[in-house]
Design a protein around this motif. Structure first.
Motif, mmCIF file in Angstrom:
data_model
loop_
_atom_site.group_PDB
_atom_site.id
_atom_site.type_symbol
_atom_site.label_atom_id
_atom_site.label_comp_id
_atom_site.label_asym_id
_atom_site.label_seq_id
_atom_site.Cartn_x
_atom_site.Cartn_y
_atom_site.Cartn_z
ATOM 1 N N PRO A 42 32.136 36.846 27.602
ATOM 2 C CA PRO A 42 31.971 35.573 26.872
ATOM 3 C C PRO A 42 31.733 34.387 27.799
ATOM 4 C CG PRO A 42 34.266 36.315 26.814
ATOM 5 C CD PRO A 42 33.454 37.449 27.355
ATOM 6 N N ILE A 43 32.286 34.422 29.000
ATOM 7 C CA ILE A 43 32.033 33.356 29.978
ATOM 8 C C ILE A 43 30.554 33.366 30.367
ATOM 9 C CG2 ILE A 43 32.682 32.424 32.235
ATOM 10 C CD1 ILE A 43 35.320 33.974 31.987
ATOM 11 N N LEU A 44 30.019 34.564 30.570
ATOM 12 C CA LEU A 44 28.614 34.710 30.945
ATOM 13 C C LEU A 44 27.683 34.201 29.851
ATOM 14 C CD1 LEU A 44 26.593 35.837 33.031
ATOM 15 C CD2 LEU A 44 26.722 38.037 31.831
ATOM 16 N N GLN A 45 28.021 34.459 28.605
ATOM 17 C CA GLN A 45 27.174 34.000 27.500
ATOM 18 C C GLN A 45 27.123 32.480 27.413
ATOM 19 O OE1 GLN A 45 29.056 36.524 24.401
ATOM 20 N NE2 GLN A 45 26.978 37.270 23.991
ATOM 21 N N LEU A 46 28.254 31.821 27.634
ATOM 22 C CA LEU A 46 28.245 30.357 27.650
ATOM 23 C C LEU A 46 27.381 29.825 28.791
ATOM 24 C CD1 LEU A 46 31.883 29.183 26.837
ATOM 25 C CD2 LEU A 46 29.810 28.693 25.549
ATOM 26 N N MET A 47 27.453 30.475 29.946
ATOM 27 C CA MET A 47 26.628 30.069 31.080
ATOM 28 C C MET A 47 25.149 30.233 30.762
ATOM 29 S SD MET A 47 24.559 31.169 33.726
ATOM 30 C CE MET A 47 24.878 32.927 33.743
ATOM 31 N N ALA A 48 24.794 31.324 30.072
ATOM 32 C CA ALA A 48 23.391 31.585 29.742
ATOM 33 C C ALA A 48 22.814 30.484 28.863
ATOM 34 C CB ALA A 48 23.258 32.940 29.052
ATOM 35 N N ILE A 49 23.610 29.995 27.927
ATOM 36 C CA ILE A 49 23.133 28.925 27.040
ATOM 37 C C ILE A 49 22.907 27.635 27.827
ATOM 38 C CG2 ILE A 49 23.720 27.485 25.057
ATOM 39 C CD1 ILE A 49 25.339 29.832 23.976
ATOM 40 N N SER A 50 23.855 27.290 28.678
ATOM 41 C CA SER A 50 23.732 26.027 29.432
ATOM 42 C C SER A 50 22.693 26.112 30.540
ATOM 43 C CB SER A 50 25.083 25.631 30.015
ATOM 44 O OG SER A 50 25.541 26.601 30.942
ATOM 45 N N SER A 51 22.218 27.315 30.866
ATOM 46 C CA SER A 51 21.235 27.460 31.948
ATOM 47 C C SER A 51 19.911 26.788 31.623
ATOM 48 C CB SER A 51 20.998 28.948 32.249
ATOM 49 O OG SER A 51 20.351 29.595 31.166
ATOM 50 N N PHE A 52 19.621 26.569 30.353
ATOM 51 C CA PHE A 52 18.340 25.984 29.956
ATOM 52 C C PHE A 52 18.179 24.551 30.466
ATOM 53 C CE2 PHE A 52 18.842 28.809 25.960
ATOM 54 C CZ PHE A 52 18.468 29.927 26.698
ATOM 55 N N ILE A 53 19.285 23.845 30.674
ATOM 56 C CA ILE A 53 19.191 22.457 31.120
ATOM 57 C C ILE A 53 19.500 22.304 32.611
ATOM 58 C CG2 ILE A 53 19.716 21.488 28.850
ATOM 59 C CD1 ILE A 53 22.601 21.079 29.754
ATOM 60 N N ARG A 54 19.815 23.402 33.281
ATOM 61 C CA ARG A 54 20.191 23.316 34.690
ATOM 62 C C ARG A 54 19.039 22.862 35.599
ATOM 63 N NH1 ARG A 54 24.981 25.238 36.499
ATOM 64 N NH2 ARG A 54 24.106 25.882 38.496
ATOM 65 N N PRO A 55 17.769 23.243 35.359
ATOM 66 C CA PRO A 55 16.693 22.713 36.222
ATOM 67 C C PRO A 55 16.629 21.196 36.208
ATOM 68 C CG PRO A 55 15.895 24.597 34.979
ATOM 69 C CD PRO A 55 17.251 24.267 34.427
ATOM 70 N N PHE A 56 16.846 20.603 35.032
ATOM 71 C CA PHE A 56 16.841 19.140 34.935
ATOM 72 C C PHE A 56 17.996 18.553 35.738
ATOM 73 C CE2 PHE A 56 17.554 14.979 33.245
ATOM 74 C CZ PHE A 56 16.323 14.539 32.757
ATOM 75 N N ILE A 57 19.187 19.129 35.556
ATOM 76 C CA ILE A 57 20.371 18.630 36.250
ATOM 77 C C ILE A 57 20.232 18.797 37.760
ATOM 78 C CG2 ILE A 57 22.842 19.029 36.602
ATOM 79 C CD1 ILE A 57 23.009 19.837 33.641
ATOM 80 N N PHE A 58 19.740 19.956 38.177
ATOM 81 C CA PHE A 58 19.695 20.290 39.593
ATOM 82 C C PHE A 58 18.722 19.389 40.349
ATOM 83 C CE2 PHE A 58 21.275 23.634 42.411
ATOM 84 C CZ PHE A 58 20.496 23.440 43.525
ATOM 85 N N ASN A 59 17.592 19.035 39.736
ATOM 86 C CA ASN A 59 16.567 18.254 40.424
ATOM 87 C C ASN A 59 16.829 16.750 40.379
ATOM 88 O OD1 ASN A 59 14.174 19.929 41.494
ATOM 89 N ND2 ASN A 59 14.647 20.884 39.527
ATOM 90 N N PHE A 60 17.839 16.344 39.635
ATOM 91 C CA PHE A 60 18.167 14.920 39.546
ATOM 92 C C PHE A 60 18.499 14.332 40.918
ATOM 93 C CE2 PHE A 60 21.549 11.741 39.454
ATOM 94 C CZ PHE A 60 21.000 10.745 38.661
ATOM 95 N N GLY A 61 19.429 14.977 41.628
ATOM 96 C CA GLY A 61 19.917 14.425 42.877
ATOM 97 C C GLY A 61 18.833 14.274 43.926
ATOM 98 N N HIS A 62 18.023 15.325 44.125
ATOM 99 C CA HIS A 62 16.964 15.273 45.131
ATOM 100 C C HIS A 62 15.953 14.176 44.807
ATOM 101 C CE1 HIS A 62 18.254 18.946 47.167
ATOM 102 N NE2 HIS A 62 18.462 19.473 45.982
ATOM 103 N N THR A 63 15.670 14.016 43.531
ATOM 104 C CA THR A 63 14.682 13.018 43.128
ATOM 105 C C THR A 63 15.195 11.601 43.348
ATOM 106 O OG1 THR A 63 13.797 14.546 41.456
ATOM 107 C CG2 THR A 63 13.262 12.203 41.208
ATOM 108 N N VAL A 64 16.436 11.345 42.957
ATOM 109 C CA VAL A 64 17.013 10.012 43.123
ATOM 110 C C VAL A 64 17.154 9.674 44.606
ATOM 111 C CG1 VAL A 64 19.057 8.604 42.711
ATOM 112 C CG2 VAL A 64 18.185 10.059 40.895
ATOM 113 N N ASP A 65 17.548 10.653 45.424
ATOM 114 C CA ASP A 65 17.648 10.414 46.869
ATOM 115 C C ASP A 65 16.281 10.093 47.471
ATOM 116 O OD1 ASP A 65 20.352 10.806 46.904
ATOM 117 O OD2 ASP A 65 20.265 12.873 47.610
ATOM 118 N N ALA A 66 15.255 10.809 47.022
ATOM 119 C CA ALA A 66 13.918 10.657 47.599
ATOM 120 C C ALA A 66 13.344 9.271 47.360
ATOM 121 C CB ALA A 66 12.976 11.713 47.033
ATOM 122 N N ILE A 67 13.713 8.637 46.257
ATOM 123 C CA ILE A 67 13.178 7.303 45.973
ATOM 124 C C ILE A 67 14.099 6.202 46.513
ATOM 125 C CG2 ILE A 67 11.925 8.091 43.942
ATOM 126 C CD1 ILE A 67 14.109 6.884 42.197
#
Length: 446
Positions: free
Chosen positions: A332-357
């Motif tokens: 059940p922990i894995l299933q919750l992670m699978a659902i939230s994985s859809f938004i992880r690319p957006f979250i993950f790229n936030f920091g690098h983008t804000v730092d770059a500008i």
């Protein structure tokens, strides 16, 4: 992009196979306590390495590509190396004086001695991290790929041969020793390949060091809080649950391994996107950065959606392959992670983008707030819901993070979700046409 993805894939592949072997070797009876301890150790050392990388990488690349140092890159290299060595010294002092306390906090006494010996690992990582960043800044991703093959491949080879021929030698001490030797081997290779890009001299310049730290201090803080926040579910679970359910951390570590596999394309993209964004911000303005962000997030989301759906529908199969039936409580922990994985690319790229500008302070403040929020919610949910508490907390924090990051990027770069949706659809269309083209050529050739 190819070599960066291959490097991340090799890390995932070697890490996954090694984990599969360890999960079975350390699973004795109904107790997963050995896997619990090793998981906590690897989470801790990885958090330290990634945090130090956050301090060094972005500031180095940002100023190496800046107009100010275009003809004086040696000062940037030397200053980065000085910060690297100084940071490592602080880590070693923290381990020497605080390793015992931290092992007690995690309720994992065997880790105290392991933490002390890990000082040699962090010493070996000083040249490794330095060469890696120089090669990345010069877009030599293939050389970093080969270096990681040496580092991870040696550990993988030891695990494979050990599991087959001498499982009794798969001990904590031996595993750490092999990790150290793997890094040393990679150091030697990277030094040879990195020489054309090395300045050949060390220049101490306090003003440049302060400049790098001035930018890097926020990135360092961001990396520290972001990486700790990423591991909060395991660290807090160890503190609360180890006296109740000693296997709890092992269940969360299984999910973390799967999550890391899914994040590997995003991590590879971020390695490339940051130096590109740093250049674009300097030469073309934020409009180009906006396009890079929306297009990259859309492409990564398109790749992750089918993987996440598969994991959600067939979690038992995934856990069986990764760790074995003793880890089924992680489903059940894995299933919750699978659902939230859809938004992880957006979250993950936030920091690098804000730092770059050039807005590392914004990134830092946001991640401080999120780590505090994550820790508080995780403690509350673990006390209220037991084993599943950290999973509920992570899911809730991911949703809050996504909303907060979107509002910030909407204001700073005018990021639009509809554009990401359009580019995601376009990715599927392009993949469809590519597959059809390949199949059509094969049919014609037959």
């Amino acid at each position: 992009m190819f070599f960066s993805i291959m490097m991340r894939f090799s890390l995932v592949f070697f890490g996954a196979i090694s984990y599969i072997l360890l999960a079975r070797i350390f699973a004795k009876g109904d107790s997963l306590v050995q896997m619990n301890y090793w998981s906590l150790f690897t989470v801790t050392t990885a958090t330290i390495e990634l945090t130090k990388g956050g301090l060094l990488r972005n500031a180095f690349i940002k100023y190496l590509h800046s107009v100010e140092f275009i003809d004086n890159k040696a000062i940037v290299q030397s200053s980065s190396l000085f910060i690297n060595a100084s940071c490592t010294l602080l880590v070693i002092l923290a381990i020497v004086f605080g390793g015992g306390w931290f092992a007690h906090f995690l309720k994992a006494p065997p880790l105290e001695n392991l933490f002390y010996w890990s000082c040699f690992l962090f010493i070996a990582l000083v040249p490794f991290n330095h060469y890696e960043i120089i090669l990345q800044a010069n877009f030599q991703f293939q050389l970093n790929f080969y270096a990681y093959m040496i580092r991870q491949g040696s550990f993988f080879l030891y695990m494979l041969l050990g599991a087959i021929f001498f499982p009794a030698y798969i001990t904590f001490d031996n595993l750490l020793l092999v990790q150290i030797l793997g890094v040393v081997g990679a150091d030697i290779y990277m030094y040879i390949k990195c020489r054309p890009y090395l300045s050949g001299k060390l220049i101490y310049n306090s003003a440049v060091i302060k400049k790098l730290l001035g930018f890097g201090k926020f990135v360092f803080g961001t990396a520290l809080f972001a990486n700790v926040s990423r591991s909060v579910d395991q660290l807090v679970t160890a503190n609360i649950m180890n006296n109740i359910n000693v296997n709890a951390v092992s269940y969360y570590n299984v999910v973390s391994r799967v999550s890391n596999m899914m994040d590997s394309p995003t991590t590879a993209a971020a390695d490339i996107l940051f130096p590109k964004n740093a250049q674009a911000s300097e030469l073309e303005g934020n409009a180009k950065v906006k396009y890079y962000f929306e297009r990259m997030v859309a492409t990564l989301t398109a790749l992750i959606i089918p993987i996440g759906l598969f994991i959600f529908v067939f979690p038992k199969f995934v856990v069986m392959i990764i760790a074995g039936p003793k880890y089924y409580p992680a489903i059940p922990i894995l299933q919750l992670m699978a659902i939230s994985s859809f938004i992880r690319p957006f979250i993950f790229n936030f920091g690098h983008t804000v730092d770059a500008i050039g807005k590392p302070r914004t990134n830092f403040l946001v991640n401080v707030a999120l780590m505090i929020l994550n820790t508080a919610i995780t403690y509350f949910c673990l006390i209220q819901f037991g084993l599943m508490g950290a999973a509920y907390a992570t899911f809730a924090v991911n949703a809050i993070t996504f909303l907060g990051f979107y509002l910030i990027l909407r204001k700073v770069l005018n990021i639009e979700l509809k554009n990401i949706a359009v580019y995601t659809k376009l990715t599927y269309i392009n993949l469809f046409h590519l597959v059809r083209k390949i199949l059509f050529k094969q049919t014609v050739s037959v």
